[in-house]
Design a protein around this motif. Sequence first.
Motif, PDB file in Angstrom:
ATOM      1  N   ALA A 119      20.974  33.926  -0.328  1.00 11.46           N
ATOM      2  CA  ALA A 119      20.059  34.882  -0.962  1.00 11.46           C
ATOM      3  C   ALA A 119      18.949  34.189  -1.750  1.00 11.46           C
ATOM      4  O   ALA A 119      17.971  34.840  -2.128  1.00 11.46           O
ATOM      5  CB  ALA A 119      20.842  35.812  -1.882  1.00 11.46           C
ATOM      6  N   ASN A 120      19.075  32.890  -1.995  1.00 12.00           N
ATOM      7  CA  ASN A 120      18.039  32.142  -2.710  1.00 12.00           C
ATOM      8  C   ASN A 120      17.107  31.396  -1.767  1.00 12.00           C
ATOM      9  O   ASN A 120      16.477  30.408  -2.144  1.00 12.00           O
ATOM     10  CB  ASN A 120      18.671  31.145  -3.683  1.00 12.00           C
ATOM     11  N   GLN A 121      16.976  31.886  -0.551  1.00 16.00           N
ATOM     12  CA  GLN A 121      16.147  31.217   0.455  1.00 16.00           C
ATOM     13  C   GLN A 121      14.681  31.151   0.041  1.00 16.00           C
ATOM     14  O   GLN A 121      13.974  30.186   0.345  1.00 16.00           O
ATOM     15  CB  GLN A 121      16.271  31.945   1.789  1.00 16.00           C
ATOM     16  N   LYS A 122      14.201  32.171  -0.685  1.00 13.84           N
ATOM     17  CA  LYS A 122      12.788  32.208  -1.059  1.00 13.84           C
ATOM     18  C   LYS A 122      12.443  31.059  -1.998  1.00 13.84           C
ATOM     19  O   LYS A 122      11.382  30.444  -1.886  1.00 13.84           O
ATOM     20  CB  LYS A 122      12.479  33.551  -1.705  1.00 13.84           C
ATOM     21  N   GLU A 123      13.347  30.752  -2.940  1.00 11.70           N
ATOM     22  CA  GLU A 123      13.115  29.620  -3.840  1.00 11.70           C
ATOM     23  C   GLU A 123      13.216  28.303  -3.092  1.00 11.70           C
ATOM     24  O   GLU A 123      12.443  27.380  -3.338  1.00 11.70           O
ATOM     25  CB  GLU A 123      14.133  29.632  -4.989  1.00 11.70           C
ATOM     26  N   ALA A 124      14.174  28.229  -2.147  1.00 11.21           N
ATOM     27  CA  ALA A 124      14.404  26.978  -1.423  1.00 11.21           C
ATOM     28  C   ALA A 124      13.188  26.552  -0.608  1.00 11.21           C
ATOM     29  O   ALA A 124      12.875  25.366  -0.516  1.00 11.21           O
ATOM     30  CB  ALA A 124      15.625  27.125  -0.515  1.00 11.21           C
ATOM     31  N   VAL A 125      12.469  27.515  -0.043  1.00  9.15           N
ATOM     32  CA  VAL A 125      11.342  27.173   0.827  1.00  9.15           C
ATOM     33  C   VAL A 125      10.140  26.684   0.024  1.00  9.15           C
ATOM     34  O   VAL A 125       9.248  26.021   0.566  1.00  9.15           O
ATOM     35  CB  VAL A 125      10.946  28.389   1.694  1.00  9.15           C
ATOM     36  N   LEU A 126      10.090  26.953  -1.274  1.00  8.64           N
ATOM     37  CA  LEU A 126       8.949  26.543  -2.091  1.00  8.64           C
ATOM     38  C   LEU A 126       8.993  25.064  -2.458  1.00  8.64           C
ATOM     39  O   LEU A 126       7.967  24.486  -2.809  1.00  8.64           O
ATOM     40  CB  LEU A 126       8.897  27.387  -3.373  1.00  8.64           C
ATOM     41  N   VAL A 127      10.162  24.454  -2.394  1.00  9.23           N
ATOM     42  CA  VAL A 127      10.304  23.026  -2.721  1.00  9.23           C
ATOM     43  C   VAL A 127      10.430  22.262  -1.408  1.00  9.23           C
ATOM     44  O   VAL A 127      11.464  22.325  -0.737  1.00  9.23           O
ATOM     45  CB  VAL A 127      11.519  22.781  -3.633  1.00  9.23           C
ATOM     46  N   LYS A 128       9.387  21.551  -1.032  1.00  9.89           N
ATOM     47  CA  LYS A 128       9.297  20.984   0.305  1.00  9.89           C
ATOM     48  C   LYS A 128      10.148  19.734   0.517  1.00  9.89           C
ATOM     49  O   LYS A 128      10.581  19.461   1.626  1.00  9.89           O
ATOM     50  CB  LYS A 128       7.833  20.645   0.624  1.00  9.89           C
ATOM     51  N   ASN A 129      10.380  18.945  -0.520  1.00  7.58           N
ATOM     52  CA  ASN A 129      11.041  17.657  -0.324  1.00  7.58           C
ATOM     53  C   ASN A 129      12.545  17.705  -0.571  1.00  7.58           C
ATOM     54  O   ASN A 129      13.166  16.701  -0.884  1.00  7.58           O
ATOM     55  CB  ASN A 129      10.401  16.582  -1.218  1.00  7.58           C
ATOM     56  N   LEU A 130      13.152  18.888  -0.441  1.00 10.74           N
ATOM     57  CA  LEU A 130      14.600  19.037  -0.534  1.00 10.74           C
ATOM     58  C   LEU A 130      15.115  19.764   0.705  1.00 10.74           C
ATOM     59  O   LEU A 130      14.556  20.785   1.105  1.00 10.74           O
ATOM     60  CB  LEU A 130      14.988  19.849  -1.768  1.00 10.74           C
ATOM     61  N   THR A 131      16.159  19.229   1.322  1.00 15.03           N
ATOM     62  CA  THR A 131      16.774  19.895   2.469  1.00 15.03           C
ATOM     63  C   THR A 131      17.771  20.930   1.969  1.00 15.03           C
ATOM     64  O   THR A 131      18.740  20.582   1.298  1.00 15.03           O
ATOM     65  CB  THR A 131      17.501  18.880   3.374  1.00 15.03           C
ATOM     66  N   PRO A 132      17.564  22.242   2.295  1.00  8.83           N
ATOM     67  CA  PRO A 132      18.481  23.255   1.775  1.00  8.83           C
ATOM     68  C   PRO A 132      19.660  23.510   2.729  1.00  8.83           C
ATOM     69  O   PRO A 132      19.505  23.520   3.941  1.00  8.83           O
ATOM     70  CB  PRO A 132      17.598  24.495   1.686  1.00  8.83           C
ATOM     71  N   TYR A 133      20.834  23.695   2.148  1.00 14.47           N
ATOM     72  CA  TYR A 133      22.003  24.197   2.870  1.00 14.47           C
ATOM     73  C   TYR A 133      22.281  25.585   2.295  1.00 14.47           C
ATOM     74  O   TYR A 133      22.806  25.711   1.183  1.00 14.47           O
ATOM     75  CB  TYR A 133      23.226  23.297   2.660  1.00 14.47           C
ATOM     76  N   LEU A 134      21.916  26.614   3.041  1.00 11.44           N
ATOM     77  CA  LEU A 134      22.028  27.977   2.535  1.00 11.44           C
ATOM     78  C   LEU A 134      23.334  28.595   3.025  1.00 11.44           C
ATOM     79  O   LEU A 134      23.507  28.833   4.219  1.00 11.44           O
ATOM     80  CB  LEU A 134      20.832  28.804   2.990  1.00 11.44           C
ATOM     81  N   LEU A 135      24.253  28.838   2.100  1.00 12.31           N
ATOM     82  CA  LEU A 135      25.600  29.292   2.445  1.00 12.31           C
ATOM     83  C   LEU A 135      25.793  30.760   2.065  1.00 12.31           C
ATOM     84  O   LEU A 135      25.241  31.240   1.074  1.00 12.31           O
ATOM     85  CB  LEU A 135      26.651  28.452   1.719  1.00 12.31           C
ATOM     86  N   LYS A 136      26.615  31.443   2.859  1.00 22.12           N
ATOM     87  CA  LYS A 136      26.984  32.829   2.555  1.00 22.12           C
ATOM     88  C   LYS A 136      28.420  32.937   2.060  1.00 22.12           C
ATOM     89  O   LYS A 136      28.762  33.884   1.369  1.00 22.12           O
ATOM     90  CB  LYS A 136      26.788  33.709   3.787  1.00 22.12           C
ATOM     91  N   HIS A 137      29.259  31.964   2.469  1.00 22.99           N
ATOM     92  CA  HIS A 137      30.685  32.044   2.118  1.00 22.99           C
ATOM     93  C   HIS A 137      31.194  30.641   1.793  1.00 22.99           C
ATOM     94  O   HIS A 137      30.669  29.636   2.287  1.00 22.99           O
ATOM     95  CB  HIS A 137      31.483  32.652   3.274  1.00 22.99           C
ATOM     96  N   LEU A 138      32.229  30.591   0.981  1.00 23.98           N
ATOM     97  CA  LEU A 138      32.769  29.307   0.546  1.00 23.98           C
ATOM     98  C   LEU A 138      33.295  28.472   1.707  1.00 23.98           C
ATOM     99  O   LEU A 138      33.213  27.236   1.670  1.00 23.98           O
ATOM    100  CB  LEU A 138      33.882  29.543  -0.486  1.00 23.98           C
ATOM    101  N   HIS A 139      33.807  29.125   2.779  1.00 18.84           N
ATOM    102  CA  HIS A 139      34.347  28.325   3.890  1.00 18.84           C
ATOM    103  C   HIS A 139      33.251  27.589   4.657  1.00 18.84           C
ATOM    104  O   HIS A 139      33.528  26.721   5.477  1.00 18.84           O
ATOM    105  CB  HIS A 139      35.204  29.180   4.831  1.00 18.84           C
ATOM    106  N   ASP A 140      31.957  27.918   4.398  1.00 23.11           N
ATOM    107  CA  ASP A 140      30.853  27.169   5.024  1.00 23.11           C
ATOM    108  C   ASP A 140      30.784  25.731   4.526  1.00 23.11           C
ATOM    109  O   ASP A 140      30.102  24.893   5.135  1.00 23.11           O
ATOM    110  CB  ASP A 140      29.515  27.857   4.735  1.00 23.11           C
TER     111      ASP A 140
END
Length: 508
Positions: free
Chosen positions: A141-162
């Motif tokens: 759900a925090n994908q919008k913030e993640a895309v604004l910072v270009k030099n960090l690779t995001p791992y966007l998770l929905k559940h703990l088992h990810d």
Amino acid sequence: MYSYLYSAVIHGVKAEMVKVEVDISRGLPGFNIVGLAGKTVRESAKRVRSAIINSGFEWPVKKITVNLAPGNINKYGSHFDLAIAAVLLECSGQIKIKNKENKFFAGELNLNGNINHVKGVLSMLLTAAENNYLEAVLPGANQKEAVLVKNLTPYLLKHLHDLNNLEAAAKRSKFKPKLNEDSSLNYPELNQIRGQKSAKKAVVTAAAGGHNLLLIGPPGCGKTVLAESIVKLLAPLNKRELLETASIYSINNNLNELNLKKKYRPFVAPHHSITSAGLIGGGQIPVPGEISLAHNGVLFLDELPEFKNSVLANLREPLEKKKIKIVRQQGSYYFPADFQFLAAMNPCPCGFAGVKDRDCKCSERDIVRYQQKLSGPLKDRIDLQIEVLPLKKDEILFKNSTAEKINYLKKIKKARSMQAQRYQDTGIKNNSELNLEDIEKYCQPNSSAKKVLEQAYESLKLSVRGYIRLMRVARTIADLNSNPQITESDLIEAVDFRWYAEKSEMLL
């Protein structure tokens, strides 16, 4: 068994990195969190335990100690859940996290293992990037913030088992989030506003030079819509300003109010019932107030005299220093407050003093008392103070087609370009920041304008502050007219914009 991961905590509008350590040892089974953990962090114990069990993992029936370092910083927020759960699972050997020294974790857990959106993620990401972290594990759900910072690779998770396969989660997260195209307010175009030729010039001047503006007029004459129209006249947020502003909105959990695609500057218009804490920020753990939400944008106070005097007094420091300091027992917090100030007010309590064909029911004493609610120190910080008159019949019933042909944006861009060239390497952004020494250097009038200036001094009884404000406005009008020197017509127009302010000061 010992392991660690990294998270962060918000302090003001900045974040500080936190090392989340876990030690699992023999002894009486228990779960303890140390390191100046607040109530929300201590509650993580029950959320993390249920989330781990309901996600198909095993809960270690041993003595578990969680330390949040450094120990001299207060920790608060539910976003530590994900880091605590991840390091506990890694410490107990149930998952393997590669390159954990380069990873940053933030997320709140549900009891079933789902990962919820958290506030302030953008500030944390910016701090993580400054500290050379390369990857961030975040809620989807925090994908919008993640895309604004270009030099960090995001791992966007929905559940703990990810957490079992972060690489697969990274592939799923490689998408373009939909940025909101429409902010919560549909800002009007200045050309759409009927009549108010003089007021429109004042709005354009304020937009070009960064001047503070006060609109004074009866109800229904268009003060609010004139103020709102300035948003589309201002330059879009640059990359640095966008990140600064978005991080503040992320902390307040209202990032959707920003137009991230068109990069409009924020327009904040609080109600007159607002408290001091709501305006400048506050709380037991201080959060940004309305003036910080207006950072790099516009703060508009409608019905200015209806605001409490104690609330308006709080505007003096941020208008001067462009920031606000809040002191609490646990430390000092600094919030940015570099905004353009716009306000609107009626000329009297009933609103119709001096209006033709309308009867004012207020006594002279009522009018003076009403206008005195705008204190001298606050008025001194407003360069443009103009009277907005009611529209005439023809202006209301028939639209003026010639108004649509005026390209206000082109004039404003040209004026800003002249200012940028004039003030390069000086630290001055626009004409509204000029002091007396700068005015003597950059605001030289020609010979005919000097005569007008002498006449203005005599008729308006100008003080030093009044002179500075007049010349700031004259310099912006000259820029709008592409004049290297301030001409007679530029100064006459600036005097028109100052007349109501000086007249009201003489009356009071």
